[in-house]
Design an enzyme around this catalytic site. Structure first.
Site, mmCIF file in Angstrom:
data_model
loop_
_atom_site.group_PDB
_atom_site.id
_atom_site.type_symbol
_atom_site.label_atom_id
_atom_site.label_comp_id
_atom_site.label_asym_id
_atom_site.label_seq_id
_atom_site.Cartn_x
_atom_site.Cartn_y
_atom_site.Cartn_z
ATOM 1 N N TRP A 104 0.832 -1.210 0.000
ATOM 2 C CA TRP A 104 0.000 0.000 0.000
ATOM 3 C C TRP A 104 0.859 1.249 0.000
ATOM 4 C CZ3 TRP A 104 -4.257 -1.354 -1.963
ATOM 5 C CH2 TRP A 104 -4.797 -2.604 -1.673
ATOM 6 N N ASP A 173 -1.629 6.548 6.419
ATOM 7 C CA ASP A 173 -2.657 5.595 5.997
ATOM 8 C C ASP A 173 -2.910 4.655 7.181
ATOM 9 O OD1 ASP A 173 -4.190 3.572 4.940
ATOM 10 O OD2 ASP A 173 -2.851 3.124 3.253
ATOM 11 N N LYS A 197 -12.319 -2.058 7.287
ATOM 12 C CA LYS A 197 -11.637 -3.006 8.188
ATOM 13 C C LYS A 197 -12.093 -2.782 9.628
ATOM 14 C CE LYS A 197 -8.314 -2.566 4.726
ATOM 15 N NZ LYS A 197 -8.259 -3.867 4.088
#
Ligand SMILES: Cc1ncc(COP(=O)(O)O)c(C=O)c1O
Length: 362
Positions: A104, A173, A197
């Protein structure tokens, strides 16, 4: 139709608290006496205003953030943030520091590069297949920001503490560990998290931005990609993903009123992860893939002695009501995601299954 639910270890979209799902079901056909479901009411209605305002207030209380921050709801997932961040905050003639801790972060770096922005990858753990979090990083004191990924969902690493970047704001993030532990917001200029999530369903990204960062946003950025568009209108410039925002509100309510806040949540998350890592570290049948001081409490990645055994393990786990244990397709192996809504009970059942599986196949 069976009402049986499995123990869900999916990496995202992932388990949601059962009470949240039940509350959605209970109110679905007639939301707050409106005679409509939350998916049918106007985003300009009082009912929806109450939902979004309550979600913002709860997020601020839980994360202990003051009025110098705004909480925004933006579509396009965390991946859209990868492109919005350099577009809004990286000025001409300046550069930003990025730390590459796997998939990511690598994608975030690529999105800045596509725009021709000047960035420095000041640290990377690529040399050991991203199995650790870099230390002693030479940050540039003149950078516009530092970008980090707090929890690396695929590689199974997590920053246990954030580095000192001086006066340079961290943009982080936190897609896979937001709300899993208390936050010290002081270091951050912006935090973002795809909700699917720890915070709710897919379709909305939670963005927490410090007010002074908004002063940097250039007029030339297209309207829907400007943070100021969302901050000026309480995320209601256009139609927001109402159902996703509502579910986030209920998850935040659960965290505040049922769990009792992020300190309690963090203790429980530690207990869950330790239970599983202890088992992985006992004997040689299972092997944790990440160095001990960099291990994620959210995504526990591990291998078995062979790929055949891994496939058997994943199959038999599912037959025993334990789902979502397959590692990401890019790395293979196994992964148990232990987000907030995954109970200690679920992890106990998993570790018992793993001990039995080892006895039979070890
Ligand atoms: C840490 C992290 N960042 C970004 C993403 C991408 O999120 P999205 O699918 O919302 O764009 C994910 C998805 O799993 C993730 O785990």
């Amino acid at each position: 139709m069976t009402m049986e639910r499995i123990y869900n270890f999916n990496p995202g979209p992932a388990a949601l608290p059962l009470v949240v799902l039940e509350e959605i079901r209970e109110n679905f056909l007639n939301f707050k006496g409106s005679g409509m479901s939350i998916a049918e009411i106007s985003h300009r209605s009082q009912e929806f205003d109450d939902v979004i305002n309550d979600a913002v207030a709860r997020a601020k209380r839980l994360l202990n953030i003051g009025d110098n921050f705004q909480v925004l709801f933006i579509q396009g997932g965390a991946s859209m943030q990868f492109c919005m961040i350099p577009m809004n905050f990286l000025s001409a003639g300046k550069s930003a520091d990025y730390v590459d801790t796997g998939t990511w972060s690598t994608k975030a770096i690529k999105e800045a590069e596509i725009q021709g922005k000047s960035i420095d990858v000041v640290a990377s753990s690529a040399d050991k297949n991203y199995a650790y979090i870099p230390k002693n990083i030479p940050f540039n004191a003149a950078a516009d920001f530092v970008h980090l990924t707090s929890n690396n969902t695929i590689k199974g690493t997590q920053w246990s503490e954030f580095p000192d970047t001086g006066s340079v704001p961290i943009i982080c993030d936190m897609s896979s560990d937001i709300l899993s532990r208390p936050l010290d917001a002081a270091k951050f200029g912006l935090i973002y998290a795809g909700a699917q999530k720890n915070a709710g369903p897919a379709g909305v990204c939670l963005v927490i931005v410090r007010n002074d960062m908004l002063d940097r946003v250039p007029d030339s950025v297209p309207t829907m990609l400007k943070y100021t568009t969302y901050s000026a209108k309480n995320s209601l410039y256009n139609t927001p993903p109402c159902f996703a925002v509502y579910t986030v509100q209920l998850v935040l309510k659960w965290l505040e009123e049922t769990v009792g806040g992020l300190e309690k949540m963090a203790l429980l998350n530690q207990k869950k992860a330790h239970l599983l890592y202890n088992l992985l570290d006992t004997g040689s049948f299972y092997r944790a893939t990440v160095e001990p001081d960099s291990r994620s409490l959210m995504n526990v990645t591990f291998r078995l002695p062979s790929e055949d055994l891994e496939q058997l393990f994943i199959r038999q786990a599912l037959e025993n009501g334990l789902g979502g244990l397959k590692g990401h397709r890019s790395v293979g192996g196994c992964r148990a995601s232990l987000y907030n809504a995954v109970s200690l009970d679920a992890v106990e059942v998993l570790t018992e299954f793993m001990a039995t599986f080892e006895k039979k196949n070890g």
